[in-house]
Design a protein around this motif. Structure first.
Motif: not given
Length: 180
Positions: A1-26
């Protein structure tokens, strides 16, 4: 599971966190067309990253597991078994990442209930899939059950978001393929 969490943590969580303020403002402005566009961009970006990561993990699972884990009491047999589990987890990488983006869209709309209900259904699906697959695939069956449950969760969420926002309607879908 750690191998799956690596790309998910680096990209998935980061992108979801970065996009949330824009989505919320809209969402707060009532700019649903902009929200749909931003959501579509986020979903395309996560798939652009997760699909190659998924393919890489599928194709290189054996050497990766060997490199990181095969030493001491972790044998070649353990590597082979773990590589099968990595394969089973990997097929759901796109769903794990996609759910992060879809849930961000719901949060921006002040809706935490729908993702919670969908997650509860996914947990039930995971239990059913686990019971069905564990006897034939062992630990890999549990990994595959988790991946399938993520797909169920993503499917439910995208259908509910479509109903809420009419994500795939008319000109936006035809002109820009806003989500896919």
């Amino acid at each position: 599971m750690r191998l799956i969490q690596f790309p998910l943590g680096i990209f998935g969580v980061a992108l979801a966190t970065a996009i949330l303020p824009s989505l919320s403002a809209q969402a707060a402005r009532g700019a649903l067309a902009e929200l749909r566009t931003t959501f579509g961009f986020g979903l395309r970006m996560i798939l652009f990253i997760m699909l190659p990561a998924m393919l890489g993990l599928i194709l290189l699972r054996q050497p990766i597991v060997h490199l990181f884990f095969e030493h001491g009491t972790f044998t070649a047999h353990d590597t082979a078994e773990t590589a099968v589990a990595v394969l089973c987890y990997s097929v759901g990488l796109w769903a794990f990442g996609g759910v992060r983006i879809i849930v961000s869209a719901f949060y921006s709309l002040q809706d935490t209930r729908t993702p919670a209900i969908s997650a509860a259904i996914a947990v039930a699906a995971n239990l059913v899939f686990s019971l069905l697959l564990m006897s034939s695939l062992g630990a890999a069956g549990l990994a595959l059950a988790t991946a399938l449950a993520a797909m169920v969760n993503g499917g439910i969420l995208i259908v509910m978001l479509h109903r809420r926002l009419a994500v795939w309607t008319g000109d936006q879908w035809d002109a820009h393929y806003s989500v896919c």
